[in-house]
Design a protein around this motif. Structure first.
Motif, PDB file in Angstrom:
ATOM      1  N   VAL A 438       0.895  -1.217  -0.025  1.00  0.00           N
ATOM      2  CA  VAL A 438      -0.011  -0.115   0.080  1.00  0.00           C
ATOM      3  C   VAL A 438       0.833   1.265   0.024  1.00  0.00           C
ATOM      4  CG1 VAL A 438      -1.642   1.336   1.441  1.00  0.00           C
ATOM      5  CG2 VAL A 438      -1.688  -1.231   1.261  1.00  0.00           C
ATOM      6  N   SER A 439       0.471   2.316  -0.769  1.00  0.00           N
ATOM      7  CA  SER A 439       1.423   3.597  -1.087  1.00  0.00           C
ATOM      8  C   SER A 439       1.595   4.272   0.375  1.00  0.00           C
ATOM      9  CB  SER A 439       0.941   4.164  -2.083  1.00  0.00           C
ATOM     10  OG  SER A 439      -0.317   5.071  -1.851  1.00  0.00           O
ATOM     11  N   PHE A 440       2.322   5.039   0.494  1.00  0.00           N
ATOM     12  CA  PHE A 440       2.493   6.054   1.676  1.00  0.00           C
ATOM     13  C   PHE A 440       1.541   6.903   1.648  1.00  0.00           C
ATOM     14  CE2 PHE A 440       6.265   4.957   3.840  1.00  0.00           C
ATOM     15  CZ  PHE A 440       7.304   4.649   2.994  1.00  0.00           C
ATOM     16  N   ALA A 441       1.089   7.673   0.628  1.00  0.00           N
ATOM     17  CA  ALA A 441      -0.058   8.454   0.251  1.00  0.00           C
ATOM     18  C   ALA A 441      -1.463   7.863   0.762  1.00  0.00           C
ATOM     19  CB  ALA A 441      -0.112   8.813  -1.173  1.00  0.00           C
ATOM     20  N   LEU A 443      -1.791   5.368   2.892  1.00  0.00           N
ATOM     21  CA  LEU A 443      -1.509   5.245   4.283  1.00  0.00           C
ATOM     22  C   LEU A 443      -1.747   6.445   5.048  1.00  0.00           C
ATOM     23  CD1 LEU A 443       1.358   2.685   4.289  1.00  0.00           C
ATOM     24  CD2 LEU A 443      -0.791   2.261   5.160  1.00  0.00           C
ATOM     25  N   ALA A 444      -1.015   7.637   4.550  1.00  0.00           N
ATOM     26  CA  ALA A 444      -1.202   9.040   5.360  1.00  0.00           C
ATOM     27  C   ALA A 444      -2.527   9.295   5.244  1.00  0.00           C
ATOM     28  CB  ALA A 444       0.006   9.865   4.625  1.00  0.00           C
ATOM     29  N   ARG A 446      -5.150   7.898   5.600  1.00  0.00           N
ATOM     30  CA  ARG A 446      -6.164   7.066   6.368  1.00  0.00           C
ATOM     31  C   ARG A 446      -6.884   7.551   7.387  1.00  0.00           C
ATOM     32  NH1 ARG A 446      -3.180   2.258   9.215  1.00  0.00           N
ATOM     33  NH2 ARG A 446      -3.434   3.601  11.173  1.00  0.00           N
TER      34      ARG A 446
ATOM     35  N   ILE B 231      10.024   0.511   8.193  1.00  0.00           N
ATOM     36  CA  ILE B 231       9.046   0.011   6.914  1.00  0.00           C
ATOM     37  C   ILE B 231      10.227  -0.140   5.920  1.00  0.00           C
ATOM     38  CG2 ILE B 231       7.925   1.370   5.398  1.00  0.00           C
ATOM     39  CD1 ILE B 231       6.462   2.898   7.244  1.00  0.00           C
ATOM     40  N   PHE B 263      13.019   2.894   6.100  1.00  0.00           N
ATOM     41  CA  PHE B 263      12.682   3.770   6.949  1.00  0.00           C
ATOM     42  C   PHE B 263      12.479   3.472   8.435  1.00  0.00           C
ATOM     43  CE2 PHE B 263      11.385   7.141   3.824  1.00  0.00           C
ATOM     44  CZ  PHE B 263      10.945   6.299   2.899  1.00  0.00           C
ATOM     45  N   LEU B 281       1.868   2.505  11.173  1.00  0.00           N
ATOM     46  CA  LEU B 281       1.634   2.995  10.045  1.00  0.00           C
ATOM     47  C   LEU B 281       1.169   4.239   9.923  1.00  0.00           C
ATOM     48  CD1 LEU B 281       1.206  -0.229   7.919  1.00  0.00           C
ATOM     49  CD2 LEU B 281       3.136   1.260   7.524  1.00  0.00           C
ATOM     50  N   GLY B 282       0.100   4.348  10.714  1.00  0.00           N
ATOM     51  CA  GLY B 282      -0.633   5.789  10.855  1.00  0.00           C
ATOM     52  C   GLY B 282       0.129   6.806  11.346  1.00  0.00           C
ATOM     53  N   ALA B 285       3.460   7.208   8.426  1.00  0.00           N
ATOM     54  CA  ALA B 285       3.414   7.406   7.012  1.00  0.00           C
ATOM     55  C   ALA B 285       3.368   8.935   6.768  1.00  0.00           C
ATOM     56  CB  ALA B 285       2.083   6.932   6.282  1.00  0.00           C
ATOM     57  N   PRO B 286       2.464   9.733   7.785  1.00  0.00           N
ATOM     58  CA  PRO B 286       2.436  11.180   7.372  1.00  0.00           C
ATOM     59  C   PRO B 286       3.916  12.001   7.807  1.00  0.00           C
ATOM     60  CG  PRO B 286       0.705  10.504   8.981  1.00  0.00           C
ATOM     61  CD  PRO B 286       1.660   9.457   8.713  1.00  0.00           C
ATOM     62  N   ILE B 288       6.664  10.617   7.295  1.00  0.00           N
ATOM     63  CA  ILE B 288       7.622  10.145   6.054  1.00  0.00           C
ATOM     64  C   ILE B 288       6.965  11.153   4.615  1.00  0.00           C
ATOM     65  CG2 ILE B 288       7.905   8.324   4.238  1.00  0.00           C
ATOM     66  CD1 ILE B 288       7.988   6.530   6.614  1.00  0.00           C
ATOM     67  N   MET B 289       5.857  11.137   4.623  1.00  0.00           N
ATOM     68  CA  MET B 289       5.413  11.964   3.632  1.00  0.00           C
ATOM     69  C   MET B 289       5.675  13.512   3.662  1.00  0.00           C
ATOM     70  SD  MET B 289       3.565  10.448   1.197  1.00  0.00           S
ATOM     71  CE  MET B 289       2.156  11.687   0.913  1.00  0.00           C
ATOM     72  N   VAL B 295       8.369   9.993  -2.268  1.00  0.00           N
ATOM     73  CA  VAL B 295       7.909   8.706  -2.176  1.00  0.00           C
ATOM     74  C   VAL B 295       6.655   8.499  -2.079  1.00  0.00           C
ATOM     75  CG1 VAL B 295      10.164   8.123  -1.145  1.00  0.00           C
ATOM     76  CG2 VAL B 295       8.238   8.432   0.040  1.00  0.00           C
ATOM     77  N   ALA B 296       5.867   9.325  -2.230  1.00  0.00           N
ATOM     78  CA  ALA B 296       4.383   9.373  -2.043  1.00  0.00           C
ATOM     79  C   ALA B 296       3.818   8.135  -2.818  1.00  0.00           C
ATOM     80  CB  ALA B 296       3.465  10.437  -2.426  1.00  0.00           C
ATOM     81  N   ASP B 297       3.941   7.724  -3.874  1.00  0.00           N
ATOM     82  CA  ASP B 297       3.389   6.625  -4.545  1.00  0.00           C
ATOM     83  C   ASP B 297       4.139   5.252  -4.455  1.00  0.00           C
ATOM     84  OD1 ASP B 297       2.608   9.002  -7.303  1.00  0.00           O
ATOM     85  OD2 ASP B 297       1.484   8.259  -5.573  1.00  0.00           O
ATOM     86  N   VAL B 298       5.058   5.327  -3.752  1.00  0.00           N
ATOM     87  CA  VAL B 298       6.097   3.847  -3.613  1.00  0.00           C
ATOM     88  C   VAL B 298       5.123   3.322  -2.377  1.00  0.00           C
ATOM     89  CG1 VAL B 298       8.205   2.989  -2.669  1.00  0.00           C
ATOM     90  CG2 VAL B 298       8.332   5.044  -3.981  1.00  0.00           C
ATOM     91  N   VAL B 300       4.409   0.484   0.365  1.00  0.00           N
ATOM     92  CA  VAL B 300       4.949   0.087   1.505  1.00  0.00           C
ATOM     93  C   VAL B 300       4.901  -1.626   1.398  1.00  0.00           C
ATOM     94  CG1 VAL B 300       4.957  -0.120   3.805  1.00  0.00           C
ATOM     95  CG2 VAL B 300       4.427   2.089   2.878  1.00  0.00           C
TER      96      VAL B 300
END
Lengths: 452, 382, 86
Positions: A438-441, A443-444, A446, B231, B263, B281-282, B285-286, B288-289, B295-298, B300
């Protein structure tokens, strides 16, 4: 589907997470409505499929059906983390039923990674859901009933089957007449599939398995050979058959990763799915509020899965609403059906018993972990170095660390450990999020929602 | 189990344990050294970390420990007679500041680094983004970069050390858990399920688990466990060449040669188990973004974790405890990158009672009684 | 959506019907190799149900998309993946 129907009937708010585009799972796969086509399965099976799907569609408006969604992590605190396309979400249901079913067991052998070598159920899925012949000239192989069924369905769809190689004749089941009588509907269907194959004049090789797949960029031929009762190749029995599809099924592995991740106590029985969540007669795992139903709890076939779904749906509904479990007529019927079909399934089960030496079809050069390109020779060295657990092997050679998370290779590595050391690994590889990328975008972004 | 008495028993076969064992064996040939580990090869923290090393610290002791260790890594293949090498990569570390305060910390640390000849340089925000275009501009004010920092393969380092130890006749036994220690007649006995091990001296290299065994001889050391989660992404096109450390986000970023990006995200937590927590993850993720929007579209692929050690001043502990002959080496989450230097220093201390290295004064276990705690400004911890 | 349409695979037009997956439509014309992995091995669909991830390829510019789980659409651009390059 059966569990959802029952839970709705008992007044629960139900969410169904389905990674397919429409309901049906694997056995009752539906094609897209736009794909008109003939069903090549036996009419009775088709009727069962339509009946169940109709009952589900009847209540689908009363529940939250999420197509194309999957649970990428489950936790001991009851949270389910799901991803639907580029959206991620956390659910906190009062009860969860894992009806995740099974995937096919892979036995590695030289050349098995060539395009054109598929699992028989996968080839069947291409035919069933997508109305496409997955090959022009097929060799079907394996054990148990599925290879026969797939061969027949391919023939009915106009495909060519160059050979059907089954480890053990299904006629062995005739030794258990009572079981066969219990499952007589399925047995009748089996005879009709067999008749299709016979009428087409497909060469049958009983006691033979594929030992090598040949081809440059894709599959061009398969070498079959006879194996003895222990699974050892009998020298001089090799037969090469030209083909562009090799569809194999050696049995099934339960999709139990979420149960293990959520902390449920697991047990291992290779004959009925490998590692499984330990459940009682009502699908309760060791984690309160977490249930498992169907083949994902224990391999028992579609008829039992449907009955089991009703039973576990009732139990989960009771747990969620903390009310009494009313023993309705439907529930009583489901319990009776489950017991009745179990007799037959026990006979079917025996056809899936694998002789241990089949795991020695690999050579040092054969890829075992396809995602990380780990060859058997490396695994052998790790085992020789005293690393006998799946975690230890993973740590040393990276098996199980790739895209599929060990789904394809771990059952094979577990059997290789058992074959080399004399004892099967006692622990699964520790399951970690995520079950799919699942992408970071996503997950962020969520959100958090509760669901009942 | 052999009944012979060992000169030194080392408990813990991670980077510290094996490095100390090898250095001791080289220092005194014929020394009877036994290393035991309750787990399997590489099953501890040394097998679960970001695999990085850096000279960019703000404290002289950390700079020197790492400088010496990096020099060792650069020649490890020869020194350990390990032709395949330990996959040394020196693409540098970029330490990032997202506030003026952090930038001024970086500046003063740079001065100290330069005193020791560390080839580090100050960069402004534009320089940082030019170096790593995937970085986010949000609040980024600048950073420091040292091209000699980098990564190794922890697995290969441990393998090379293990093989080198065995070549020097060091006995290394896995699957051997020491339940307790006892003193007897000026020596020690270590109790295991398989029997008792006798040794003149003991060195504990069990990191966060050190207090457990110390308790059996009545010593208290304020070492806690620090669980960390990480991650790993699917293999991705090259996006991050140097290792990144963000002091504000408490994140380190390492894109390995296969393309996966690792990460490591630090946050204050308790526990000794490697557990994937539901909120990780919650939480991560923000951040890291924000740090690395590129890396937004990479996707996990997996989360994993490890357990490190935490001391009150977040510095290692090296030296002899108040029980004569009982030594500890606790890494405080920089074990891999200091292991060669620590191996040398501890071998000199244990075999020759050499206390000259100033590091031993600064990192002595006794400092917790005297209150001489130290502060390292360039910590990437919460 | 028209009931029959084309998408492109490696620059060639491929015929598909609505509801068919990319993998199925490619199998229908005998295209089995969907990617070449880092070790140079040709790979294609194996499990057909999205579990093995062997059928992943570049679909409309997005790498590592499972061909067996992706419904084909008119004008889709599908490319093989070579090694780690999408």
């Amino acid at each position: 589907m059966a569990a959802a129907i029952e839970a709705v009937r008992r007044g629960c708010r139900v969410t169904v997470i389905d990674d397919a585009q429409r309901p049906g799972g694997q056995i009752y796969r539906q094609a897209h409505p736009a794909l008109e086509g003939q069903e090549h399965a036996e009419p009775a099976e088709v009727a069962r499929k339509h009946a169940l799907i109709e009952r589900f569609e009847h209540v689908v408006g009363k529940l939250d059906y999420r197509a194309g969604a999957s649970v990428y992590a489950a936790f001991p605190n009851g949270e389910l983390h799901i991803a639907e396309g580029e959206r991620a979400e956390v659910l906190r249901p009062d009860a969860t039923i894992l009806a995740t079913g099974v995937r096919e067991l892979a036995i590695p052998f030289p050349g098995w990674t060539l395009p054109g070598v598929m699992f028989a159920g996968g080839a069947q899925a291409i035919l069933k859901s997508h109305r496409v012949l997955p090959g022009t000239r097929a060799v079907i192989a394996g054990c148990g009933p599925l290879p026969l069924v797939v061969a027949a369905q391919l023939l009915r769809a106009g495909g060519q089957v160059a050979a059907l190689a089954i480890l053990r004749s299904l006629g062995g089941m005739l030794a258990q007449p009572l079981s066969l009588w219990r499952g007589r509907e399925i047995v009748r269907e089996g005879f009709r599939y067999a008749a299709t194959v016979r009428r087409a004049g497909v060469p049958r090789f009983t006691g033979y398995v594929p030992v090598r797949a040949r081809g440059k960029e894709q599959l061009e031929a398969v070498v079959l050979a006879r194996v003895d009762a222990e699974g050892r190749v009998v020298a001089g029995t090799e037969r090469e058959m030209a083909c562009d599809l090799l569809a194999i099924n050696y049995g099934f592995v339960a999709n139990c990763e979420l149960a293990a991740m959520a902390g449920a106590r697991m047990r291992r029985d290779p004959l009925v799915g490998g590692w499984l969540p330990a459940v009682d007669a009502f699908g309760r795992t060791s984690i309160p509020g977490l249930f498992a139903a169907g083949d994902g709890a224990e391999l028992r076939g579609a008829l039992i899965a449907e009955a089991d779904g009703t039973i576990v749906g009732a139990a989960a509904a009771t747990a969620a609403s903390r009310g009494d479990a009313a023993l309705t007529a439907e529930l009583a019927d489901a319990i009776a059906r489950r017991a009745r079909h179990l007799e037959f399934q026990k006979a079917v089960r025996m056809t899936l018993a694998l002789p241990a030496e089949l795991w020695r079809l690999v050579t040092d050069d054969t890829i075992v972990c396809r995602c990380e390109n780990v060859r058997f020779g490396e695994i052998k060295s790790a085992l020789a170095g005293g690393h006998h657990s799946l975690n230890a092997v993973k740590r040393n050679v990276r098996s199980g660390m790739g895209w599929c998370g060990g789904r394809t290779c771990l059952p094979a590595i577990a059997s290789l450990i058992e074959l080399s050391t004399g004892s099967a690994p006692t622990e699964m590889m520790t399951p970690r999020p995520l079950t799919r990328p699942v992408s970071f975008a996503a997950l962020a972004r969520r959100g958090k929602v509760g669901a009942k | 189990m052999s009944n012979a008495k060992f000169d030194v028993l080392i408990i813990g076969a991670g980077a510290y344990g094996l490095s100390c064992a090898w250095w001791m064996a080289k220092r005194r040939s014929g020394a009877r050294i036994l290393v035991v580990d309750e787990g399997e090869f590489a099953s501890g923290a040394s097998g679960r970390n970001g695999a990085g090393f850096r000279m960019q610290w703000g404290l002289d002791l950390n700079i020197r420990l790492c400088q010496e260790s990096i020099r060792f890594f650069e020649t490890a293949a020869e020194q350990l007679d390990y032709p395949r090498g330990i996959e040394l990569k020196q693409d540098g570390y970029l330490v990032l500041a997202h506030s003026q305060k952090a930038l001024s910390t970086l500046r003063s640390s740079l001065e100290i680094q330069h005193r020791y000849g560390v080839p580090s340089e100050l960069l402004d925000a534009d320089d940082c983004i030019r170096m790593v275009p995937a970085l986010g501009r949000n609040r980024l004010v600048g950073g420091t970069f040292c091209g000699k920092d980098g990564t190794i393969s922890p697995f290969l380092l441990l393998d090379s050390l293990l093989k080198a130890c065995r070549r020097e006749n060091v006995d290394v036994r896995y699957g051997t858990r020491v339940e307790k220690l006892a003193r007897a007649n000026g020596a020690f006995s270590a109790t295991t399920k398989g029997g008792t091990i006798e040794a003149d001296k003991i060195l504990l290299c069990t990191d966060w688990a050190v207090p457990e065994l110390l308790a059996s001889v009545g010593i208290n050391l304020p070492v806690k466990s620090l669980p960390k989660e990480a991650i790993v992404t699917v293999p991705s096109a090259p996006k991050v060449k140097p290792i990144l450390i963000s002091l504000e986000h408490h994140i380190s970023v390492n894109q390995v040669s296969r393309g996966s990006i690792i990460f490591v995200v630090s946050r204050a937590r308790e526990g000794t188990e490697i557990v994937s927590t539901p909120d990780f993850l919650g939480f991560a993720a923000p951040k890291i973004m924000d740090l690395l929007p590129g890396v937004a579209d990479v996707p996990v692929l997996r989360t994993w974790g490890g357990v490190s050690s935490l001391t009150p001043d977040m510095q290692p502990i090296l030296g002899e405890t108040e029980v004569e002959g009982l030594y500890v080496a606790v890494s405080s989450f920089r074990g891999l990158m200091t292991s060669p230097a620590v191996g040398r220093i501890m071998s000199a201390l244990i075999l020759e009672n050499d206390t000259n290295d100033p590091v031993l004064t600064q990192l002595t276990p006794r400092r917790f009684q005297t209150g001489d705690l130290i502060v390292e400004p360039l910590l990437n911890q919460e | 959506m028209p009931s029959q349409f084309t998408f492109s695979f490696e620059g060639k037009p491929v015929s598909a019907r609505e509801g068919q997956s990319v993998a199925a439509a490619l199998l229908a014309i005998g295209e089995r190799c969907l990617r070449i992995d880092e070790a140079g091995n040709p790979k294609g669909a194996v499990c057909g149900i999205g579990a093995c991830w062997e059928c992943r390829c570049s679909i409309d510019g997005i790498p590592d998309t499972r061909a067996c789980m992706t419904p084909a659409r008119p004008g889709m651009i599908v490319r093989r993946q070579l090694g780690l390059d999408a």
